[in-house]
Write an enzyme that holds these catalytic residues in place. Structure first.
Site, PDB file in Angstrom:
ATOM      1  CB  CYS A 191     -24.056 -15.801  72.615  1.00  0.00           C
ATOM      2  SG  CYS A 191     -23.698 -17.388  71.910  1.00  0.00           S
ATOM      3  NE  ARG A 224     -25.162  -9.689  70.309  1.00  0.00           N
ATOM      4  CZ  ARG A 224     -23.989  -9.117  70.589  1.00  0.00           C
ATOM      5  NH1 ARG A 224     -23.896  -7.807  70.596  1.00  0.00           N
ATOM      6  NH2 ARG A 224     -22.928  -9.820  70.855  1.00  0.00           N
ATOM      7  CD1 TRP A 243     -25.814 -17.630  65.722  1.00  0.00           C
ATOM      8  CD2 TRP A 243     -23.644 -18.004  66.084  1.00  0.00           C
ATOM      9  NE1 TRP A 243     -25.198 -17.720  64.504  1.00  0.00           N
ATOM     10  CE2 TRP A 243     -23.874 -17.969  64.691  1.00  0.00           C
ATOM     11  CE3 TRP A 243     -22.357 -18.216  66.538  1.00  0.00           C
ATOM     12  CZ2 TRP A 243     -22.861 -18.140  63.747  1.00  0.00           C
ATOM     13  CZ3 TRP A 243     -21.339 -18.394  65.606  1.00  0.00           C
ATOM     14  CH2 TRP A 243     -21.591 -18.357  64.227  1.00  0.00           C
ATOM     15  CG  ASN A 265     -22.150 -14.319  74.988  1.00  0.00           C
ATOM     16  OD1 ASN A 265     -23.014 -15.183  75.068  1.00  0.00           O
ATOM     17  ND2 ASN A 265     -22.413 -13.026  74.798  1.00  0.00           N
ATOM     18  N   GLY A 266     -18.680 -17.122  74.123  1.00  0.00           N
ATOM     19  CA  GLY A 266     -17.285 -17.455  73.861  1.00  0.00           C
ATOM     20  C   GLY A 266     -17.134 -18.957  73.683  1.00  0.00           C
ATOM     21  CD  GLU A 316     -21.250  -5.367  51.003  1.00  0.00           C
ATOM     22  OE1 GLU A 316     -20.321  -6.161  51.227  1.00  0.00           O
ATOM     23  OE2 GLU A 316     -22.189  -5.203  51.789  1.00  0.00           O
ATOM     24  CE  LYS A 336     -25.158  -6.800  52.926  1.00  0.00           C
ATOM     25  NZ  LYS A 336     -23.749  -6.825  53.159  1.00  0.00           N
ATOM     26  CD  GLU A 387     -24.833 -10.614  54.482  1.00  0.00           C
ATOM     27  OE1 GLU A 387     -24.473 -11.147  55.537  1.00  0.00           O
ATOM     28  OE2 GLU A 387     -24.471  -9.492  54.153  1.00  0.00           O
ATOM     29  CG  HIS A 399      -9.531 -14.817  32.706  1.00  0.00           C
ATOM     30  ND1 HIS A 399      -8.722 -15.140  31.638  1.00  0.00           N
ATOM     31  CD2 HIS A 399      -9.541 -13.466  32.778  1.00  0.00           C
ATOM     32  CE1 HIS A 399      -8.230 -14.029  31.106  1.00  0.00           C
ATOM     33  NE2 HIS A 399      -8.710 -12.999  31.772  1.00  0.00           N
ATOM     34  CE  LYS A 444     -24.910  -5.435  62.270  1.00  0.00           C
ATOM     35  NZ  LYS A 444     -24.881  -5.207  60.787  1.00  0.00           N
TER      36      LYS A 444
HETATM   37  C1  AGP Z   1     -22.052  -8.236  56.379  1.00  0.00           C
HETATM   38  O1  AGP Z   1     -23.331  -8.078  55.747  1.00  0.00           O
HETATM   39  C2  AGP Z   1     -22.004  -9.473  57.204  1.00  0.00           C
HETATM   40  N1  AGP Z   1     -23.057  -9.485  58.153  1.00  0.00           N
HETATM   41  C3  AGP Z   1     -20.644  -9.796  57.763  1.00  0.00           C
HETATM   42  O2  AGP Z   1     -19.827 -10.142  56.673  1.00  0.00           O
HETATM   43  C4  AGP Z   1     -19.910  -8.675  58.551  1.00  0.00           C
HETATM   44  O3  AGP Z   1     -19.547  -7.637  57.686  1.00  0.00           O
HETATM   45  C5  AGP Z   1     -18.617  -9.279  59.139  1.00  0.00           C
HETATM   46  O4  AGP Z   1     -18.988 -10.305  60.035  1.00  0.00           O
HETATM   47  C6  AGP Z   1     -17.740  -8.249  59.851  1.00  0.00           C
HETATM   48  O5  AGP Z   1     -18.451  -7.703  60.932  1.00  0.00           O
HETATM   49  P1  AGP Z   1     -17.818  -6.389  61.645  1.00  0.00           P
HETATM   50  O6  AGP Z   1     -17.768  -5.312  60.612  1.00  0.00           O
HETATM   51  O7  AGP Z   1     -18.747  -6.081  62.776  1.00  0.00           O
HETATM   52  O8  AGP Z   1     -16.440  -6.765  62.117  1.00  0.00           O
END
Ligand code: AGP
Length: 613
Positions: free
Chosen positions: A2, A27, A74, A103-104, A486, A490, A493, A509, A608
């Site tokens: 949000c 975000r 969000w 927010n929250g 990673e 990527k 997501e 395994h 984000k």
């Molecule tokens: C990474 O591509 C993701 N968007 C997500 O996993 C992100 O790394 C995670 O939410 C942590 O965010 P931060 O580094 O702002 O704490």
């Protein structure tokens, strides 16, 4: 996540609020709305969908006035609908005069909702946030003072909030309050802004005041008063934003993600700027706020993060253990904060977070502090909550990362962790010459990353095949194991293809059951003592007709013959291999998502910065 934007001043609020919401779009959100006050009336407009939908509504039904609040939602409680969008109006039927954005998460919202409904307050949404609006409206019936009404009801809220309120009965006034969800004030000339992220205020002012938990702000065009709920008046601490809002523009790139992938040579330069010492063959880390003696006494390090930050932490584990001979534990923030890990008093806890606002990471930091450990933040966002609450830390200096899928922040985190490993190693046993080799490796990294980026045309072709896959495997050993994880994240997501990352040795395994001609198996196999073992794993996949993509050292003669696609990276010192090997994986995820027509910079369901648990 949000977003909140508020404005009070001589200009029309609606246009400024919409511009601010646009800067927060990256975000991730699913609805948007605003409320303005003008002529003793509240004008409230809100819509599910994008900010552009809200703009269309405002074109038909303008909301006038120089004071207003706005929000991108969000969804946490209740689906994305017009009614669930913020702002929420507060007041008894027919007496609505105030609006709230939040927010929250209000954890006791059900009890509060029942209490308010029993007193005749009408609820129009399924959200937890709406209870705040009615609580304030009810308090205003007796206090007739908006600031006092807000302060009165805050103790009733269990959970987290960053909120802003405006009311038709208080023209020009915005009240903001913060507990666990960020708020920043923009201090203008004859105007003030309030936002959940400095990016929204940056086009209007560089002067900002970051609210702390428990603080309440009241803003008018000419006035800024800050107070803590318990401690009383607070002198505003004016900071300056250190980046230009245009930095976050696309710069001719089609998406922020590809811009940020291509920025990584500069990212590593910025992360290392002023931090490499050839004279002492070490790193210079000024913000740790711990003496060399205290750092030497450390017996163990815990690296905590989420998602990509957790993967960077895993690279850090290999680097710090190898270079500094210090035991390292890597923890998911969401687990660390509750599992009561046995830590002795010579353990340092590092929190990694690009945004510096991730709720799980912030909770882990507070848990480590509660137990008396020095907590060090490795974050990108200056002035973020994690940066301000940690006892010390290291900024990434990566500039604003807009793409929801983190790329350049990963590079900056890995570079900073390499600096940290070097610094800790040179405090202990690492020789001058070994330290200098790491300094030189980091100095060479930007040029080598530039080289690695040239693989894009080959990646683009490989993406054709991967885009049709049902799943994909990413496999790496040692320092490249976290990079494989990673790469899988990527692809998952932003293309929504479920990908899996494993240490290469683990493939036999279980994961090998996924191998078939339609399943890309991406092997990270740069020249290393374990190279031959990776070849064996590749052969196992080939023997089952698997589709092999390898990332290896340019000039390798063996791998291309074993691969459907070979993606070369430059020959480089082992310590910077993660910075290079991740490049083709980031590009692969990008091009696959592009071919699938995905929303690259704002993938579905993602945010984000995840500022809720
Ligand atoms: C990474 O591509 C993701 N968007 C997500 O996993 C992100 O790394 C995670 O939410 C942590 O965010 P931060 O580094 O702002 O704490």
């Amino acid at each position: 996540m949000c977003g909140i934007v508020g404005y009070t001043g001589p200009r029309e609020a609606a246009a400024i609020l919409l511009g601010g919401l646009r800067r927060l779009e990256y975000r991730g959100y699913d609805s948007a709305g605003l409320a303005t006050v003008e002529g003793g009336r509240l004008h409230l407009r809100k819509r599910m969908g994008r900010v552009s939908e809200l703009e269309d509504l405002l074109a038909r039904r303008p909301a006038r006035g120089g004071c207003g609040i706005s929000h991108t939602r969000w969804a946490t409680h209740g689906p994305a609908t017009d009614a669930n969008a913020h702002p929420h109006a507060g007041g008894r039927a027919g007496m609505v005069g105030l609006a709230v954005v939040h927010n929250g998460v209000i954890e006791n919202h059900a009890r509060l909702r029942a209490e308010l409904m029993a007193e005749g307050f009408p609820f129009a949404s399924e959200t937890d946030s709406e209870v705040i609006a009615h609580l304030i409206a009810r308090a205003l019936e007796t206090t007739h003072d908006l600031l006092e009404a807000v302060v009165t009801i805050l103790p009733r809220l269990e959970g987290t909030y960053g909120l802003a309120v405006c009311s038709a009965s208080h023209p020009g006034l915005i009240v903001g309050a913060r507990m666990g969800s960020p708020l920043v004030i923009g201090v203008g000339d004859g105007e003030h802004l309030l936002a959940s992220d400095a990016a929204a205020v940056a086009p209007h002012t560089k002067r900002v005041v970051y609210l702390e938990d428990g603080e309440v702000a009241s803003l008018t065009p000419a006035g800024l008063d800050l107070a803590h709920r318990e401690r009383g008046p607070v002198a505003p601490r004016i900071d300056r934003i250190d980046w230009h809002p245009d930095q976050a523009e696309l710069g001719g790139n089609p998406h922020y993600m590809i811009k940020e992938i291509r920025e990584q040579p500069t990212t590593v330069v910025d992360a290392c700027r002023g931090r490499l010492s050839r004279r002492d063959a070490t790193a210079c880390l000024g913000g740790l706020n711990l003496s060399p003696r205290a750092l030497r006494r450390a017996r163990r390090i815990v690296l905590v993060g989420c998602g990509t930050s957790w993967h960077a932490a895993l690279v850090g584990e290999y680097l710090i253990e190898r270079i500094a001979h210090l035991p390292v534990e890597v923890e998911y923030a969401g687990e660390f904060r509750y599992r009561n890990a046995p830590l002795d008093d010579r353990t340092l806890v590092f929190i990694l977070s690009q945004s510096g606002e991730t709720a799980d990471a912030l909770g882990a930091l507070r848990e480590a502090k509660r137990r008396g450990h020095p907590t060090l933040a490795i974050v990108n966002t200056v002035g973020s909550t994690i940066a301000r609450e940690a006892t010390g830390g290291i900024y990434l200096h990566a500039g604003q990362e807009v793409g929801v899928a983190s790329t350049k922040a990963f590079a900056a985190q890995v570079a900073v962790l390499t600096l940290l490993a070097l610094y800790l190693g040179r405090l202990r046993h690492l020789s001058f010459s070994d330290g200098l080799a790491i300094v030189e490796a980091l100095e060479s990294a930007p040029g080598l990353i530039e080289e690695a980026l040239k693989v894009e045309p080959i990646v683009e072709r490989a993406a054709e095949q991967v885009a049709t896959a049902r799943t994909a495997l990413f496999l790496g050993r040692d320092l490249l194991h976290p990079v494989a994880l990673e790469g899988a994240l990527k692809l998952t997501e932003i293309s929504y293809i479920p990908a899996h990352g494993y240490p290469t040795a683990e493939m036999k395994h279980g994961p090998i059951a996924l191998v078939d001609p339609q399943t890309p198996c991406v092997f990270l196999s740069a020249r290393s003592p374990l190279y031959s073992k990776t070849l064996s794993s590749i052969e196992e996949v080939r023997a089952r007709g698997g589709h092999v993509i390898t990332i290896g050292t340019d000039g390798d003669r063996v791998l291309p013959a074993l691969s459907d696609t070979f993606l070369p990276i430059p020959d480089a010192p082992e310590v910077i291999l993660p910075l290079l090997a991740v490049i083709p994986l980031q590009l692969l995820a990008y091009h696959v998502a592009l071919k699938l027509g995905r929303d690259i910079d704002k993938p579905r369901n993602l945010a984000k910065s995840v500022t809720v648990e």
